[in-house]
Write a protein that holds these residues in place. Sequence first.
Motif, PDB file in Angstrom:
ATOM      1  N   GLN A 110       0.817  -1.211   0.000  1.00  0.00           N
ATOM      2  CA  GLN A 110       0.000   0.000   0.000  1.00  0.00           C
ATOM      3  C   GLN A 110       0.852   1.264   0.000  1.00  0.00           C
ATOM      4  OE1 GLN A 110      -3.199   0.198   2.857  1.00  0.00           O
ATOM      5  NE2 GLN A 110      -3.420  -2.023   2.847  1.00  0.00           N
ATOM      6  N   ALA A 111       1.875   1.323   0.827  1.00  0.00           N
ATOM      7  CA  ALA A 111       2.712   2.523   0.908  1.00  0.00           C
ATOM      8  C   ALA A 111       3.474   2.740  -0.395  1.00  0.00           C
ATOM      9  CB  ALA A 111       3.680   2.422   2.080  1.00  0.00           C
ATOM     10  N   GLU A 112       3.971   1.664  -1.016  1.00  0.00           N
ATOM     11  CA  GLU A 112       4.691   1.779  -2.273  1.00  0.00           C
ATOM     12  C   GLU A 112       3.774   2.297  -3.386  1.00  0.00           C
ATOM     13  OE1 GLU A 112       4.948  -0.707  -0.158  1.00  0.00           O
ATOM     14  OE2 GLU A 112       7.077  -0.860   0.281  1.00  0.00           O
ATOM     15  N   GLN A 113       2.532   1.796  -3.434  1.00  0.00           N
ATOM     16  CA  GLN A 113       1.577   2.262  -4.438  1.00  0.00           C
ATOM     17  C   GLN A 113       1.215   3.724  -4.215  1.00  0.00           C
ATOM     18  OE1 GLN A 113      -1.499  -0.594  -3.856  1.00  0.00           O
ATOM     19  NE2 GLN A 113      -0.623  -2.073  -5.289  1.00  0.00           N
ATOM     20  N   LEU A 114       1.007   4.115  -2.976  1.00  0.00           N
ATOM     21  CA  LEU A 114       0.703   5.519  -2.676  1.00  0.00           C
ATOM     22  C   LEU A 114       1.892   6.422  -3.002  1.00  0.00           C
ATOM     23  CD1 LEU A 114      -1.168   5.082   0.712  1.00  0.00           C
ATOM     24  CD2 LEU A 114      -2.173   5.821  -1.448  1.00  0.00           C
ATOM     25  N   GLU A 115       3.104   5.924  -2.754  1.00  0.00           N
ATOM     26  CA  GLU A 115       4.305   6.705  -3.072  1.00  0.00           C
ATOM     27  C   GLU A 115       4.409   6.944  -4.579  1.00  0.00           C
ATOM     28  OE1 GLU A 115       9.169   6.410  -2.594  1.00  0.00           O
ATOM     29  OE2 GLU A 115       7.939   4.617  -2.402  1.00  0.00           O
ATOM     30  N   ARG A 116       4.186   5.903  -5.380  1.00  0.00           N
ATOM     31  CA  ARG A 116       4.248   6.060  -6.837  1.00  0.00           C
ATOM     32  C   ARG A 116       3.186   7.021  -7.340  1.00  0.00           C
ATOM     33  NH1 ARG A 116       5.792   0.623  -6.557  1.00  0.00           N
ATOM     34  NH2 ARG A 116       3.666  -0.120  -6.721  1.00  0.00           N
ATOM     35  N   ALA A 117       1.983   6.952  -6.792  1.00  0.00           N
ATOM     36  CA  ALA A 117       0.921   7.877  -7.197  1.00  0.00           C
ATOM     37  C   ALA A 117       1.268   9.307  -6.800  1.00  0.00           C
ATOM     38  CB  ALA A 117      -0.405   7.460  -6.570  1.00  0.00           C
ATOM     39  N   TRP A 118       1.822   9.501  -5.598  1.00  0.00           N
ATOM     40  CA  TRP A 118       2.206  10.835  -5.147  1.00  0.00           C
ATOM     41  C   TRP A 118       3.307  11.402  -6.031  1.00  0.00           C
ATOM     42  CZ3 TRP A 118       6.512  13.383  -3.408  1.00  0.00           C
ATOM     43  CH2 TRP A 118       6.291  14.600  -2.789  1.00  0.00           C
ATOM     44  N   GLU A 119       4.319  10.554  -6.370  1.00  0.00           N
ATOM     45  CA  GLU A 119       5.414  11.012  -7.223  1.00  0.00           C
ATOM     46  C   GLU A 119       4.916  11.388  -8.616  1.00  0.00           C
ATOM     47  OE1 GLU A 119       8.276   7.890  -7.178  1.00  0.00           O
ATOM     48  OE2 GLU A 119       9.198   8.569  -5.310  1.00  0.00           O
ATOM     49  N   ALA A 120       3.997  10.611  -9.170  1.00  0.00           N
ATOM     50  CA  ALA A 120       3.457  10.925 -10.495  1.00  0.00           C
ATOM     51  C   ALA A 120       2.705  12.243 -10.474  1.00  0.00           C
ATOM     52  CB  ALA A 120       2.537   9.800 -10.957  1.00  0.00           C
ATOM     53  N   ASN A 121       1.906  12.478  -9.459  1.00  0.00           N
ATOM     54  CA  ASN A 121       1.164  13.727  -9.341  1.00  0.00           C
ATOM     55  C   ASN A 121       2.111  14.884  -9.075  1.00  0.00           C
ATOM     56  OD1 ASN A 121      -1.036  15.469  -9.179  1.00  0.00           O
ATOM     57  ND2 ASN A 121      -1.222  15.151  -6.988  1.00  0.00           N
ATOM     58  N   HIS A 122       3.093  14.684  -8.203  1.00  0.00           N
ATOM     59  CA  HIS A 122       4.041  15.733  -7.853  1.00  0.00           C
ATOM     60  C   HIS A 122       4.872  16.127  -9.076  1.00  0.00           C
ATOM     61  CE1 HIS A 122       6.346  18.163  -5.103  1.00  0.00           C
ATOM     62  NE2 HIS A 122       7.465  17.608  -5.528  1.00  0.00           N
ATOM     63  N   ASP A 123       5.301  15.129  -9.864  1.00  0.00           N
ATOM     64  CA  ASP A 123       6.074  15.395 -11.074  1.00  0.00           C
ATOM     65  C   ASP A 123       5.233  16.150 -12.098  1.00  0.00           C
ATOM     66  OD1 ASP A 123       8.411  15.206 -12.716  1.00  0.00           O
ATOM     67  OD2 ASP A 123       7.351  13.690 -13.884  1.00  0.00           O
TER      68      ASP A 123
END
Length: 87
Positions: A67-80
Amino acid sequence: MKLSNFVLTHIKGRNALDLEYFAEVDVVKTTGALWWKKTTLERRGIHRTFMGAWHFTDNGEFTPGFQAEQLERAWEANHDALINPRR
């Protein structure tokens, strides 16, 4: 236990091999059965090192599943996307 609302708070370290990532997530826990269910929401800190798994900072327990890894990837995609918008 379900995680949501991942926010990367800060990164510590000088190079890729000694980076430490710190973030905060909302943790939703549901206890009980049938109509006695109780849901609690709390904001908790999580931490990981380079090539490590996310774990909670208060007790060292690993986060459930990926769950944390998936949320991290989504946050990075949005942040980028916010920093480098494509035309």
